[in-house]
Design a protein around this motif. Sequence first.
Motif, mmCIF file in Angstrom:
data_model
loop_
_atom_site.group_PDB
_atom_site.id
_atom_site.type_symbol
_atom_site.label_atom_id
_atom_site.label_comp_id
_atom_site.label_asym_id
_atom_site.label_seq_id
_atom_site.Cartn_x
_atom_site.Cartn_y
_atom_site.Cartn_z
ATOM 1 N N ILE A 15 0.863 -1.418 0.140
ATOM 2 C CA ILE A 15 0.173 0.005 0.141
ATOM 3 C C ILE A 15 0.977 1.242 -0.200
ATOM 4 C CG2 ILE A 15 -1.626 1.059 1.233
ATOM 5 C CD1 ILE A 15 -2.378 -1.366 2.711
ATOM 6 N N LEU A 16 0.785 1.995 -0.881
ATOM 7 C CA LEU A 16 1.463 3.485 -0.769
ATOM 8 C C LEU A 16 0.468 4.518 -0.357
ATOM 9 C CD1 LEU A 16 3.768 5.018 -1.808
ATOM 10 C CD2 LEU A 16 2.785 5.146 -4.181
ATOM 11 N N LEU A 17 0.721 4.722 1.022
ATOM 12 C CA LEU A 17 0.057 5.873 1.756
ATOM 13 C C LEU A 17 0.655 7.003 2.145
ATOM 14 C CD1 LEU A 17 -0.661 4.876 5.150
ATOM 15 C CD2 LEU A 17 1.013 3.734 4.178
ATOM 16 N N GLU A 18 -0.197 8.021 2.243
ATOM 17 C CA GLU A 18 0.428 9.504 2.882
ATOM 18 C C GLU A 18 -0.106 9.350 4.172
ATOM 19 O OE1 GLU A 18 1.446 13.032 1.815
ATOM 20 O OE2 GLU A 18 0.600 11.989 0.120
ATOM 21 N N ALA A 19 1.360 9.854 5.039
ATOM 22 C CA ALA A 19 1.250 9.921 6.463
ATOM 23 C C ALA A 19 2.360 10.861 6.885
ATOM 24 C CB ALA A 19 1.618 8.699 7.060
ATOM 25 N N GLN A 20 2.087 11.548 8.060
ATOM 26 C CA GLN A 20 2.988 12.641 8.510
ATOM 27 C C GLN A 20 4.715 12.056 8.747
ATOM 28 O OE1 GLN A 20 1.164 15.103 7.179
ATOM 29 N NE2 GLN A 20 2.311 16.432 8.639
ATOM 30 N N THR A 44 -9.921 -2.603 -6.222
ATOM 31 C CA THR A 44 -10.844 -2.417 -5.322
ATOM 32 C C THR A 44 -10.526 -2.419 -3.937
ATOM 33 O OG1 THR A 44 -11.847 -4.392 -6.640
ATOM 34 C CG2 THR A 44 -12.842 -3.789 -4.477
ATOM 35 N N THR A 45 -9.496 -2.898 -3.166
ATOM 36 C CA THR A 45 -9.098 -2.776 -1.969
ATOM 37 C C THR A 45 -8.728 -1.270 -1.852
ATOM 38 O OG1 THR A 45 -7.981 -5.041 -2.036
ATOM 39 C CG2 THR A 45 -7.305 -3.507 -0.084
ATOM 40 N N GLY A 46 -7.943 -0.561 -2.653
ATOM 41 C CA GLY A 46 -7.681 0.855 -2.570
ATOM 42 C C GLY A 46 -8.837 1.673 -2.497
ATOM 43 N N SER A 47 -9.924 1.161 -3.349
ATOM 44 C CA SER A 47 -11.121 2.330 -3.485
ATOM 45 C C SER A 47 -11.800 2.061 -2.012
ATOM 46 C CB SER A 47 -12.222 1.709 -4.232
ATOM 47 O OG SER A 47 -11.499 1.693 -5.674
ATOM 48 N N LEU A 48 -11.922 0.869 -1.620
ATOM 49 C CA LEU A 48 -12.583 0.735 -0.140
ATOM 50 C C LEU A 48 -11.908 1.138 0.813
ATOM 51 C CD1 LEU A 48 -13.324 -3.060 -0.381
ATOM 52 C CD2 LEU A 48 -15.232 -1.375 -0.263
ATOM 53 N N LEU A 49 -10.440 1.477 0.903
ATOM 54 C CA LEU A 49 -9.670 2.126 1.931
ATOM 55 C C LEU A 49 -10.024 3.494 1.775
ATOM 56 C CD1 LEU A 49 -6.381 0.117 1.894
ATOM 57 C CD2 LEU A 49 -8.109 0.126 3.631
ATOM 58 N N ARG A 50 -10.061 3.993 0.615
ATOM 59 C CA ARG A 50 -10.178 5.542 0.454
ATOM 60 C C ARG A 50 -11.830 5.957 0.988
ATOM 61 N NH1 ARG A 50 -8.440 4.488 -4.695
ATOM 62 N NH2 ARG A 50 -6.360 4.358 -4.697
ATOM 63 N N GLU A 51 -12.529 4.977 0.665
ATOM 64 C CA GLU A 51 -13.969 5.248 1.173
ATOM 65 C C GLU A 51 -13.878 5.193 2.846
ATOM 66 O OE1 GLU A 51 -16.959 2.378 -0.451
ATOM 67 O OE2 GLU A 51 -16.310 3.037 -2.537
ATOM 68 N N LEU A 52 -12.980 4.552 3.344
ATOM 69 C CA LEU A 52 -13.018 4.348 4.812
ATOM 70 C C LEU A 52 -11.978 5.853 5.416
ATOM 71 C CD1 LEU A 52 -12.233 0.838 5.434
ATOM 72 C CD2 LEU A 52 -14.332 1.976 6.086
ATOM 73 N N GLY A 53 -11.664 6.628 4.461
ATOM 74 C CA GLY A 53 -10.806 7.793 4.668
ATOM 75 C C GLY A 53 -9.291 7.795 4.757
ATOM 76 N N VAL A 100 -2.695 0.364 -4.296
ATOM 77 C CA VAL A 100 -2.607 -1.171 -3.405
ATOM 78 C C VAL A 100 -2.139 -2.117 -4.521
ATOM 79 C CG1 VAL A 100 -3.723 -2.666 -1.989
ATOM 80 C CG2 VAL A 100 -4.266 -0.244 -1.773
ATOM 81 N N CYS A 101 -1.308 -2.845 -4.331
ATOM 82 C CA CYS A 101 -0.973 -4.112 -4.963
ATOM 83 C C CYS A 101 -1.031 -5.396 -4.276
ATOM 84 C CB CYS A 101 0.393 -4.032 -5.695
ATOM 85 S SG CYS A 101 0.900 -2.622 -6.863
ATOM 86 N N VAL A 102 -1.520 -6.341 -4.912
ATOM 87 C CA VAL A 102 -1.844 -7.677 -3.978
ATOM 88 C C VAL A 102 -1.022 -8.717 -4.620
ATOM 89 C CG1 VAL A 102 -3.497 -9.344 -3.235
ATOM 90 C CG2 VAL A 102 -4.151 -6.853 -3.522
ATOM 91 N N SER A 103 -0.261 -9.356 -4.033
ATOM 92 C CA SER A 103 0.534 -10.510 -4.330
ATOM 93 C C SER A 103 0.221 -11.566 -3.302
ATOM 94 C CB SER A 103 2.054 -10.197 -4.616
ATOM 95 O OG SER A 103 2.510 -9.881 -3.276
ATOM 96 N N LYS A 104 0.671 -12.924 -4.016
ATOM 97 C CA LYS A 104 0.507 -14.039 -3.133
ATOM 98 C C LYS A 104 1.672 -14.743 -2.979
ATOM 99 C CE LYS A 104 -3.179 -16.331 -4.460
ATOM 100 N NZ LYS A 104 -4.268 -16.946 -5.359
ATOM 101 N N VAL A 105 1.821 -15.602 -1.702
ATOM 102 C CA VAL A 105 2.878 -16.021 -1.121
ATOM 103 C C VAL A 105 2.316 -17.397 -0.827
ATOM 104 C CG1 VAL A 105 4.551 -16.285 0.741
ATOM 105 C CG2 VAL A 105 3.820 -14.013 -0.208
ATOM 106 N N TYR A 106 3.267 -18.420 -1.553
ATOM 107 C CA TYR A 106 3.116 -19.876 -1.220
ATOM 108 C C TYR A 106 4.380 -20.349 -0.348
ATOM 109 C CZ TYR A 106 0.253 -19.954 -5.500
ATOM 110 O OH TYR A 106 -0.967 -19.622 -6.229
#
Lengths: 83, 83
Positions: free
Chosen positions: A45-50, B22-31, B37-43
């Motif tokens: 996640i690339l985010l903005e913070a102080q 989608t995760t980025g949009s949801l986090l923005r909606e939460l303020g 946001v990039c999603v990757s998978k670890v095995y």
Amino acid sequence: MKYFARVEVKLKPGHSDPEGETTGSLLRELGYKIEEVCVSKVYTILLEAQTHSEARNKTEEMCKRLLANPTKDNYAIFIEEAQ
Amino acid sequence: MKYFARVEVKLKPGHSDPEGETTGSLLRELGYKIEEVCVSKVYTILLEAQTHSEARNKTEEMCKRLLANPTKDNYAIFIEEAQ
């Protein structure tokens, strides 16, 4: 300031991991000697913070509110300043 | 000998990542002030091999045959001896 938050979400021990089990079966069918496969997910996640600690606190909050399910998931957070 | 192979599979740059978007949009909606946001998978694979380099070679093969899609995915492999 911009920060990269790397969040790794994985199932708590003892919770069933159907994707890991299926992957393990497929690899065994291909001839590999596999004992177990676990699958986890990483959000970068690339985010903005102080500050670094504000970035960490916000990411912790995002995990609790959206990214991880407290009943079945563990998560680990790594924060790094973005260039 | 037993080894843990950790394989991180992520989309190559420029490929669309609908789950990350989608995760980025949801986090923005939460303020939250999120840029991306990039999603990757670890095995995490517990496998049997004679040597560290055999474990790496087998894991490389598994990536090519099953775990990663060469057209759209990059992957990174870390091998560690299991206790």
